[in-house]
Write a protein that holds these residues in place. Structure first.
Motif, PDB file in Angstrom:
ATOM      1  N   MET A 175      -4.651  40.365  66.998  1.00  0.00           N
ATOM      2  CA  MET A 175      -3.296  39.889  66.756  1.00  0.00           C
ATOM      3  C   MET A 175      -3.360  38.404  66.466  1.00  0.00           C
ATOM      4  O   MET A 175      -4.171  37.676  67.051  1.00  0.00           O
ATOM      5  CB  MET A 175      -2.397  40.148  67.969  1.00  0.00           C
ATOM      6  CG  MET A 175      -1.010  39.524  67.849  1.00  0.00           C
ATOM      7  SD  MET A 175       0.027  39.830  69.304  1.00  0.00           S
ATOM      8  CE  MET A 175       0.430  41.545  69.032  1.00  0.00           C
ATOM      9  N   ALA A 176      -2.509  37.955  65.547  1.00  0.00           N
ATOM     10  CA  ALA A 176      -2.423  36.533  65.238  1.00  0.00           C
ATOM     11  C   ALA A 176      -0.961  36.120  65.256  1.00  0.00           C
ATOM     12  O   ALA A 176      -0.092  36.836  64.746  1.00  0.00           O
ATOM     13  CB  ALA A 176      -3.047  36.232  63.875  1.00  0.00           C
ATOM     14  N   VAL A 177      -0.704  34.958  65.851  1.00  0.00           N
ATOM     15  CA  VAL A 177       0.656  34.435  66.004  1.00  0.00           C
ATOM     16  C   VAL A 177       0.669  32.983  65.555  1.00  0.00           C
ATOM     17  O   VAL A 177      -0.255  32.219  65.887  1.00  0.00           O
ATOM     18  CB  VAL A 177       1.136  34.539  67.466  1.00  0.00           C
ATOM     19  CG1 VAL A 177       2.555  33.997  67.603  1.00  0.00           C
ATOM     20  CG2 VAL A 177       1.058  35.976  67.970  1.00  0.00           C
ATOM     21  N   ASP A 343      -2.505  23.010  70.338  1.00  0.00           N
ATOM     22  CA  ASP A 343      -1.498  23.837  69.676  1.00  0.00           C
ATOM     23  C   ASP A 343      -1.431  25.173  70.407  1.00  0.00           C
ATOM     24  O   ASP A 343      -2.257  26.059  70.199  1.00  0.00           O
ATOM     25  CB  ASP A 343      -1.879  24.048  68.208  1.00  0.00           C
ATOM     26  CG  ASP A 343      -0.816  24.838  67.436  1.00  0.00           C
ATOM     27  OD1 ASP A 343       0.161  25.292  68.070  1.00  0.00           O
ATOM     28  OD2 ASP A 343      -0.974  24.997  66.214  1.00  0.00           O
ATOM     29  N   ALA A 344      -0.442  25.320  71.260  1.00  0.00           N
ATOM     30  CA  ALA A 344      -0.315  26.544  72.059  1.00  0.00           C
ATOM     31  C   ALA A 344       0.393  27.658  71.315  1.00  0.00           C
ATOM     32  O   ALA A 344       0.494  28.773  71.823  1.00  0.00           O
ATOM     33  CB  ALA A 344       0.443  26.234  73.353  1.00  0.00           C
ATOM     34  N   HIS A 345       0.886  27.365  70.102  1.00  0.00           N
ATOM     35  CA  HIS A 345       1.741  28.330  69.416  1.00  0.00           C
ATOM     36  C   HIS A 345       1.069  29.028  68.240  1.00  0.00           C
ATOM     37  O   HIS A 345       1.655  29.921  67.636  1.00  0.00           O
ATOM     38  CB  HIS A 345       3.017  27.637  68.937  1.00  0.00           C
ATOM     39  CG  HIS A 345       3.776  26.978  70.039  1.00  0.00           C
ATOM     40  ND1 HIS A 345       4.492  27.685  70.981  1.00  0.00           N
ATOM     41  CD2 HIS A 345       3.900  25.664  70.372  1.00  0.00           C
ATOM     42  CE1 HIS A 345       5.054  26.835  71.840  1.00  0.00           C
ATOM     43  NE2 HIS A 345       4.714  25.616  71.493  1.00  0.00           N
ATOM     44  N   THR A 346      -0.128  28.612  67.887  1.00  0.00           N
ATOM     45  CA  THR A 346      -0.879  29.273  66.824  1.00  0.00           C
ATOM     46  C   THR A 346      -2.195  29.735  67.411  1.00  0.00           C
ATOM     47  O   THR A 346      -3.012  28.914  67.850  1.00  0.00           O
ATOM     48  CB  THR A 346      -1.130  28.312  65.640  1.00  0.00           C
ATOM     49  OG1 THR A 346       0.128  27.886  65.099  1.00  0.00           O
ATOM     50  CG2 THR A 346      -1.942  28.997  64.545  1.00  0.00           C
ATOM     51  N   PHE A 347      -2.406  31.049  67.425  1.00  0.00           N
ATOM     52  CA  PHE A 347      -3.606  31.577  68.082  1.00  0.00           C
ATOM     53  C   PHE A 347      -3.886  32.989  67.591  1.00  0.00           C
ATOM     54  O   PHE A 347      -3.023  33.653  66.983  1.00  0.00           O
ATOM     55  CB  PHE A 347      -3.438  31.586  69.605  1.00  0.00           C
ATOM     56  CG  PHE A 347      -2.242  32.347  70.085  1.00  0.00           C
ATOM     57  CD1 PHE A 347      -2.326  33.709  70.374  1.00  0.00           C
ATOM     58  CD2 PHE A 347      -1.015  31.719  70.238  1.00  0.00           C
ATOM     59  CE1 PHE A 347      -1.211  34.415  70.810  1.00  0.00           C
ATOM     60  CE2 PHE A 347       0.101  32.416  70.672  1.00  0.00           C
ATOM     61  CZ  PHE A 347       0.005  33.767  70.959  1.00  0.00           C
ATOM     62  N   SER A 348      -5.099  33.454  67.865  1.00  0.00           N
ATOM     63  CA  SER A 348      -5.502  34.825  67.587  1.00  0.00           C
ATOM     64  C   SER A 348      -5.984  35.461  68.875  1.00  0.00           C
ATOM     65  O   SER A 348      -6.543  34.784  69.739  1.00  0.00           O
ATOM     66  CB  SER A 348      -6.631  34.866  66.549  1.00  0.00           C
ATOM     67  OG  SER A 348      -6.234  34.258  65.347  1.00  0.00           O
TER      68      SER A 348
END
Length: 357
Positions: A175-177, A343-348
């Protein structure tokens, strides 16, 4: 005599499975080198290993596996037959019970469809940073699904609330966000899932535009970038509640040089994995006490090793597009998180692959 690698190739059992069965006392190597610890198997053990591989694929409990192999070695065919028949009955009973539960779940789904909850979909018009939306799409596109049985995952999910727009993709195994800012909506939560071809067309419009306009209304999405526009129908099924899936317990962290770590994964050791006939290459990662994370060779063993699909890991590293990255590890069965520092908001998230029974 066969080495553990040769035994794995000829028997259908992985090296990690052979180690597990050695520790469990089910299939103990004929010899173990006292200096190197290398395992060596006698020729007659190959037949036992092949039987064990078949039993393993049926999900037979370990206690019964021991008895089957004991009866097999002693040529006690009556014992073996009775154990196999008993396990088959358990499987049939389990399948029957599972059918009952699935029937009940389908009834519950029918109730939800007949009396739906308040939909989170509604009309929204917002302005979004062109570079921000482009970066978000680039960060998640690799994780979108392609399984025709799950068409809702074959898209990129947009989730707008307040002045934030989250962009999400998942194929169940990863999952990527990503997040970017949005202006002009300011209302409640609005969700929309864009089919992959349309998401790619939207991404193609974003180069060179500082601000773009995004509209969701009546099952359609439209993106305007300057005097150019693209749009189309949204995917109908509801996207999974990804917010539940990203709540991970705190774990250990390791910061890596992205380029060096990517090269280590690309050229490093792999383990072959087969699941339901599909074969893949795994990278097994070890996080040391001093915070270094490295791919380890097939001979490595230990409770804290985490195995992930190597291709998925390389995709996630490339999509992160940063010089430094943070890898977060929980339990060996918990997803591995890959983030940009600060960056806590872009992750996989990558689901691990179990190495042993």
């Amino acid at each position: 005599m066969r080495s553990i690698g040769e035994m794995a190739r000829e028997s259908g059992l992985g090296v990690s499975a052979l180690r597990f069965y050695d520790r469990a006392g089910v299939l103990v190597p004929d010899q173990v080198d006292p200096v190197t610890g290398y395992r060596w198997y006698a020729p007659e053990q190959l037949g036992e290993a092949r039987v064990l591989a078949r039993l393993r694929r049926t999900g037979m409990p370990l206690a019964d596996v021991r008895l089957v192999l004991a009866g097999w070695t002693a040529a006690d065919t009556d014992l073996v037959r009775r154990l196999l028949e008993a396990h088959l009955r358990r499987l049939e009973e389990g399948l029957s019970a599972a059918r009952v539960e699935f029937s009940a779940l389908r009834d519950l789904l029918d109730d939800r469809e007949n009396f739906p909850m308040t939909s989170l979909r509604s009309a929204a018009r917002l302005s979004v940073s062109g570079p921000g939306l482009a970066a978000a799409l680039d960060a998640v596109r690799f994780a979108a699904g392609t399984d025709p049985e799950l068409p809702v995952l074959a898209g990129v999910h947009l989730d707008a609330e307040g002045d934030e727009l989250h962009v999400v993709a998942t194929d169940r195994y990863r999952m990527a966000v990503a997040r970017t800012t949005a202006v002009g909506h300011g209302g409640g939560r609005v969700q929309a899932t864009v089919p992959l071809p349309l998401a790619d067309a939207m991404r193609a419009l974003l180069d060179g535009e500082d601000e773009v306009r995004l509209a969701v209304d009546d099952g359609r999405v439209t993106l305007e970038a300057g005097d150019r526009q693209t749009g189309g129908r949204l995917l109908e099924p509801d996207f999974p509640d990804y917010r539940r899936l990203v709540r991970l317990p705190a774990g250990r962290r390791a910061e890596v040089d992205a380029s060096a770590f990517t090269e280590a994964v690309r050229t490093g050791p792999v383990r072959l994995h087969e699941d339901g006939g599909a074969k893949s290459e795994l990278t097994v990662l070890e996080l040391s006490e001093d915070g270094r994370v490295t791919p380890v060779p097939e001979g490595a063993d230990g409770p804290d090793l985490v195995a992930v699909n190597r291709a998925f890991l390389l995709d996630a590293l490339a999509a992160a597009a940063d010089d430094r990255l943070v890898l977060e590890f929980g339990a060996p069965t918990a997803p591995v998180a890959i983030r940009r520092p600060g960056d806590a908001h872009t992750f996989s998230l990558l689901m691990p692959v179990r190495l042993t029974d």
